[in-house]
Design a protein around this motif. Structure first.
Motif, mmCIF file in Angstrom:
data_model
loop_
_atom_site.group_PDB
_atom_site.id
_atom_site.type_symbol
_atom_site.label_atom_id
_atom_site.label_comp_id
_atom_site.label_asym_id
_atom_site.label_seq_id
_atom_site.Cartn_x
_atom_site.Cartn_y
_atom_site.Cartn_z
ATOM 1 N N PRO A 290 49.609 52.207 36.780
ATOM 2 C CA PRO A 290 48.199 52.518 37.039
ATOM 3 C C PRO A 290 47.679 53.651 36.173
ATOM 4 O O PRO A 290 48.445 54.501 35.695
ATOM 5 C CB PRO A 290 48.203 52.921 38.518
ATOM 6 C CG PRO A 290 49.572 53.417 38.779
ATOM 7 C CD PRO A 290 50.489 52.675 37.852
ATOM 8 N N MET B 147 39.539 54.949 39.246
ATOM 9 C CA MET B 147 39.795 53.773 40.060
ATOM 10 C C MET B 147 39.932 54.193 41.525
ATOM 11 O O MET B 147 40.492 55.251 41.822
ATOM 12 C CB MET B 147 41.080 53.079 39.600
ATOM 13 C CG MET B 147 41.012 52.545 38.190
ATOM 14 S SD MET B 147 42.435 51.488 37.785
ATOM 15 C CE MET B 147 43.790 52.641 37.938
ATOM 16 N N ALA C 220 42.545 49.861 44.161
ATOM 17 C CA ALA C 220 42.432 49.105 42.908
ATOM 18 C C ALA C 220 43.675 48.286 42.594
ATOM 19 O O ALA C 220 43.598 47.253 41.935
ATOM 20 C CB ALA C 220 42.131 50.057 41.750
ATOM 21 N N THR D 2 42.983 60.030 44.654
ATOM 22 C CA THR D 2 43.817 60.071 45.847
ATOM 23 C C THR D 2 43.657 61.429 46.509
ATOM 24 O O THR D 2 43.036 62.355 45.953
ATOM 25 C CB THR D 2 45.295 59.848 45.510
ATOM 26 O OG1 THR D 2 45.781 60.979 44.775
ATOM 27 C CG2 THR D 2 45.489 58.578 44.688
ATOM 28 N N ASP E 286 44.341 50.080 34.456
ATOM 29 C CA ASP E 286 43.810 51.418 34.197
ATOM 30 C C ASP E 286 42.321 51.457 33.869
ATOM 31 O O ASP E 286 41.806 52.465 33.380
ATOM 32 C CB ASP E 286 44.606 52.094 33.074
ATOM 33 C CG ASP E 286 44.313 51.509 31.691
ATOM 34 O OD1 ASP E 286 43.672 50.439 31.617
ATOM 35 O OD2 ASP E 286 44.710 52.117 30.690
ATOM 36 N N MET F 27 43.562 57.574 39.206
ATOM 37 C CA MET F 27 43.012 57.096 40.467
ATOM 38 C C MET F 27 42.634 58.288 41.324
ATOM 39 O O MET F 27 43.218 59.370 41.209
ATOM 40 C CB MET F 27 44.033 56.235 41.214
ATOM 41 C CG MET F 27 44.579 55.082 40.411
ATOM 42 S SD MET F 27 45.711 54.065 41.366
ATOM 43 C CE MET F 27 44.548 53.284 42.486
ATOM 44 N N ILE G 11 41.405 53.921 45.491
ATOM 45 C CA ILE G 11 42.773 53.843 45.986
ATOM 46 C C ILE G 11 43.255 52.399 46.157
ATOM 47 O O ILE G 11 44.445 52.123 46.065
ATOM 48 C CB ILE G 11 42.899 54.611 47.323
ATOM 49 C CG1 ILE G 11 44.363 54.800 47.723
ATOM 50 C CG2 ILE G 11 42.117 53.910 48.411
ATOM 51 C CD1 ILE G 11 45.121 55.753 46.877
#
Length: 254
Positions: free
Chosen positions: A190, A220, A224, A195, A248, A193, A222
């Motif tokens: 990935p 992105m 994705a 988080t 990504d 993101m 969580i």
């Protein structure tokens, strides 16, 4: 998204106390799997178990240090005692330390390798051992969470990128070794993101500046990775193994 079925599966997810690990646990439970939540923070696991059970799922929390072989074995033992053979493994646990390589202590370097590389090996190997011994190895699904840092050099993340590159090759090598046993092993890489671990950074001025430089100027969410994780841990992935899949949002386009 269309929910792929995970009925009849027993899934062990490392790093399940927060972030992606918790998201994957919810995903597979909704699909019908019995989920084993593995992490060092048992208190966080208890809350997630309660959430999953309240929604009608079945979950078990196990304390596990993925860098310690005895701890990994004990976690699998507990999973089998409760639910039977673990046929689905998501090696998600990971740590990081950023900054210039010249400032990185050897203790930090070793800890990153211990979790992100050795931890992946121990988690996947123990799952593979039990699948091979069970006579039901064709049900095996192993997903390794690496990173785009395993494919691209990221500034200030030398040890992290090295560990994730090792995780990528571990996945490919295990896929090759277990191909005749029909255990599907795949790697997901990935990009950036949002988080709970990095939210503070990405909401800062520096983090917002970084986001503005991304091709699509966004992070992105969580969930994705959920469609791909749902596929790779299902019966539908019987013919998919040894894949290294980068998700990504065009952050690194070759």
């Amino acid at each position: 998204m269309t929910q792929l079925s995970h009925h009849g599966r027993v899934a062990l997810i490392t790093g399940a106390s927060s972030g992606l690990g918790a998201e994957f646990a919810r995903l597979l439970s909704k699909g019908g799997a019995k989920v084993v939540l593995a992490a060092r923070r048992a208190d966080r696991l208890a809350a997630l178990v309660a959430e999953i059970e309240a929604a009608g799922g079945e979950a078990l929390a196990v304390s596990m240090d993925v860098s310690d072989e005895a701890s990994v074995i004990a976690g699998y033992d507990a999973a089998e005692a409760r639910f039977g053979l673990v046929d689905t493994v998501i090696a998600n646990a990971g740590v990081n330390a950023d900054g210039p390589a010249t400032d990185l202590s050897i203790e930090e370097f070793d800890q990153i390798q211990a979790v992100n590389s050795r931890g992946v090996f121990l988690t996947a190997r123990e799952g593979g051992r039990r699948l091979l011994a069970s006579g039901r190895s064709e049900r095996g699904r192993v997903v390794i969470l690496a990173s785009m840092g395993g494919l691209h050099a990221l500034t200030g993340l030398v040890a992290y990128c090295a560990s994730k590159a090792a995780a990528v090759m571990l996945g490919r090598s295990l896929a090759n070794e277990w191909s005749r046993a029909r255990i599907s092993v795949n790697v997901v890489c990935p990009g950036y993101m949002l988080t709970d671990i990095n939210e503070e950074w990405f909401t800062s001025e520096a983090g917002q500046k970084m986001i503005s430089k991304l091709p699509r100027k966004r992070l992105m969410p969580i969930d994705a990775l959920s469609p791909m994780i749902g596929f790779l841990t299902s019966d539908a992935a019987a013919y998919t193994t040894g894949a290294v899949i980068k998700i990504d949002d065009a952050q690194h386009v070759d």
